[in-house]
Design a protein around this motif. Structure first.
Motif, PDB file in Angstrom:
ATOM      1  N   UNK A 157       0.650  -1.050  -0.074  1.00  0.00           N
ATOM      2  CA  UNK A 157      -0.073  -0.105   0.052  1.00  0.00           C
ATOM      3  C   UNK A 157       0.721   1.340  -0.018  1.00  0.00           C
ATOM      4  N   UNK A 158       0.146   2.458  -0.184  1.00  0.00           N
ATOM      5  CA  UNK A 158       0.770   3.610  -0.062  1.00  0.00           C
ATOM      6  C   UNK A 158       0.212   4.553   0.994  1.00  0.00           C
ATOM      7  N   UNK A 159       0.774   5.355   2.069  1.00  0.00           N
ATOM      8  CA  UNK A 159       0.357   6.178   2.831  1.00  0.00           C
ATOM      9  C   UNK A 159      -0.315   7.227   2.057  1.00  0.00           C
ATOM     10  N   UNK A 160      -1.584   7.445   2.519  1.00  0.00           N
ATOM     11  CA  UNK A 160      -2.176   8.864   1.496  1.00  0.00           C
ATOM     12  C   UNK A 160      -2.485   9.862   2.846  1.00  0.00           C
ATOM     13  N   UNK A 161      -2.431   9.478   4.017  1.00  0.00           N
ATOM     14  CA  UNK A 161      -2.273  10.577   5.251  1.00  0.00           C
ATOM     15  C   UNK A 161      -1.661   9.951   6.404  1.00  0.00           C
ATOM     16  N   UNK A 162      -1.105  11.228   7.126  1.00  0.00           N
ATOM     17  CA  UNK A 162      -0.640  10.517   8.432  1.00  0.00           C
ATOM     18  C   UNK A 162      -1.493  11.467   9.508  1.00  0.00           C
ATOM     19  N   UNK A 212       1.282   8.385  14.621  1.00  0.00           N
ATOM     20  CA  UNK A 212       1.025   7.093  15.359  1.00  0.00           C
ATOM     21  C   UNK A 212       0.034   6.307  14.580  1.00  0.00           C
ATOM     22  N   UNK A 213      -0.679   6.976  13.475  1.00  0.00           N
ATOM     23  CA  UNK A 213      -1.704   6.252  12.689  1.00  0.00           C
ATOM     24  C   UNK A 213      -1.593   6.747  11.378  1.00  0.00           C
ATOM     25  N   UNK A 215      -4.750   2.412   9.902  1.00  0.00           N
ATOM     26  CA  UNK A 215      -3.762   1.400  10.790  1.00  0.00           C
ATOM     27  C   UNK A 215      -3.026   2.363  11.782  1.00  0.00           C
ATOM     28  N   UNK A 216      -2.773   1.548  12.778  1.00  0.00           N
ATOM     29  CA  UNK A 216      -1.645   2.054  13.748  1.00  0.00           C
ATOM     30  C   UNK A 216      -0.223   1.695  13.127  1.00  0.00           C
ATOM     31  N   UNK A 217       0.833   2.570  13.206  1.00  0.00           N
ATOM     32  CA  UNK A 217       1.842   2.255  12.509  1.00  0.00           C
ATOM     33  C   UNK A 217       2.705   0.968  13.135  1.00  0.00           C
ATOM     34  N   UNK A 218       2.102   0.558  14.230  1.00  0.00           N
ATOM     35  CA  UNK A 218       2.717  -1.014  14.544  1.00  0.00           C
ATOM     36  C   UNK A 218       2.211  -1.966  13.662  1.00  0.00           C
TER      37      UNK A 218
END
Length: 82
Positions: free
Chosen positions: A41-46, A55-56, A72-75
Protein backbone atom coordinates in the motif's frame (compact mmCIF):
# COMPACT_ATOMS: atom_id res chain seq x y z
CA UNK A 1 22.82 0.91 36.77
CA UNK A 2 24.66 -2.23 37.71
CA UNK A 3 27.31 -4.14 35.82
CA UNK A 4 25.00 -6.95 34.64
CA UNK A 5 22.41 -4.54 33.24
CA UNK A 6 25.11 -2.87 31.14
CA UNK A 7 26.04 -6.16 29.47
CA UNK A 8 22.73 -6.49 27.66
CA UNK A 9 21.77 -3.31 25.84
CA UNK A 10 18.16 -2.59 25.04
CA UNK A 11 17.92 -1.14 21.59
CA UNK A 12 14.19 -0.48 21.52
CA UNK A 13 13.39 3.24 21.59
CA UNK A 14 17.04 4.20 21.96
CA UNK A 15 17.22 5.90 18.58
CA UNK A 16 14.49 7.88 16.90
CA UNK A 17 13.31 6.72 13.51
CA UNK A 18 11.88 9.17 11.00
CA UNK A 19 8.11 9.52 10.97
CA UNK A 20 6.15 7.81 8.24
CA UNK A 21 5.02 10.29 5.61
CA UNK A 22 2.56 10.52 2.75
CA UNK A 23 3.75 8.58 -0.28
CA UNK A 24 5.73 5.97 1.69
CA UNK A 25 5.35 2.45 0.31
CA UNK A 26 4.38 -0.02 3.03
CA UNK A 27 3.11 -3.52 3.64
CA UNK A 28 0.09 -4.07 5.90
CA UNK A 29 1.08 -6.52 8.61
CA UNK A 30 -1.42 -9.35 9.09
CA UNK A 31 -0.80 -12.09 11.65
CA UNK A 32 -3.20 -14.47 9.88
CA UNK A 33 -1.41 -14.33 6.53
CA UNK A 34 2.11 -15.36 5.50
CA UNK A 35 4.52 -12.42 5.28
CA UNK A 36 4.97 -12.89 1.53
CA UNK A 37 1.25 -12.30 1.06
CA UNK A 38 0.89 -9.07 3.04
CA UNK A 39 -0.75 -6.44 0.83
CA UNK A 40 1.29 -3.51 -0.49
CA UNK A 41 0.00 0.00 0.00
CA UNK A 42 0.82 3.69 -0.09
CA UNK A 43 0.31 6.07 2.81
CA UNK A 44 -2.22 8.71 1.82
CA UNK A 45 -2.46 10.56 5.15
CA UNK A 46 -0.63 10.62 8.48
CA UNK A 47 -2.35 11.25 11.80
CA UNK A 48 0.05 12.63 14.45
CA UNK A 49 -0.53 12.35 18.19
CA UNK A 50 -0.25 15.19 20.69
CA UNK A 51 3.53 14.79 20.87
CA UNK A 52 3.84 15.36 17.11
CA UNK A 53 4.84 11.79 16.26
CA UNK A 54 2.88 9.87 13.66
CA UNK A 55 0.95 7.07 15.38
CA UNK A 56 -1.76 6.27 12.80
CA UNK A 57 -1.84 6.30 9.00
CA UNK A 58 -4.40 5.98 6.22
CA UNK A 59 -3.22 3.49 3.60
CA UNK A 60 -4.47 3.00 0.03
CA UNK A 61 -4.36 -0.63 -1.09
CA UNK A 62 -5.50 -2.08 -4.41
CA UNK A 63 -7.87 -4.96 -3.66
CA UNK A 64 -9.58 -6.87 -6.48
CA UNK A 65 -8.73 -4.05 -8.89
CA UNK A 66 -10.35 -1.38 -6.69
CA UNK A 67 -8.60 0.99 -4.27
CA UNK A 68 -9.42 0.52 -0.59
CA UNK A 69 -8.45 2.84 2.27
CA UNK A 70 -7.44 1.39 5.66
CA UNK A 71 -6.73 3.21 8.91
CA UNK A 72 -3.88 1.45 10.74
CA UNK A 73 -1.56 2.12 13.69
CA UNK A 74 2.10 2.31 12.70
CA UNK A 75 2.78 -0.94 14.55
CA UNK A 76 0.73 -2.73 11.85
CA UNK A 77 2.64 -1.37 8.85
CA UNK A 78 6.15 -2.05 7.57
CA UNK A 79 7.95 0.64 5.56
CA UNK A 80 9.61 -0.79 2.44
CA UNK A 81 11.54 2.15 1.01
CA UNK A 82 13.40 4.83 2.97
Amino acid sequence: MGYLQNLQLRRKWQTEKPNLKEGDVIMLRDKDVARGQWPLGVITETIPSRDGLVRTVLVRVMKDGKPSIYKRPISEVVRLVD
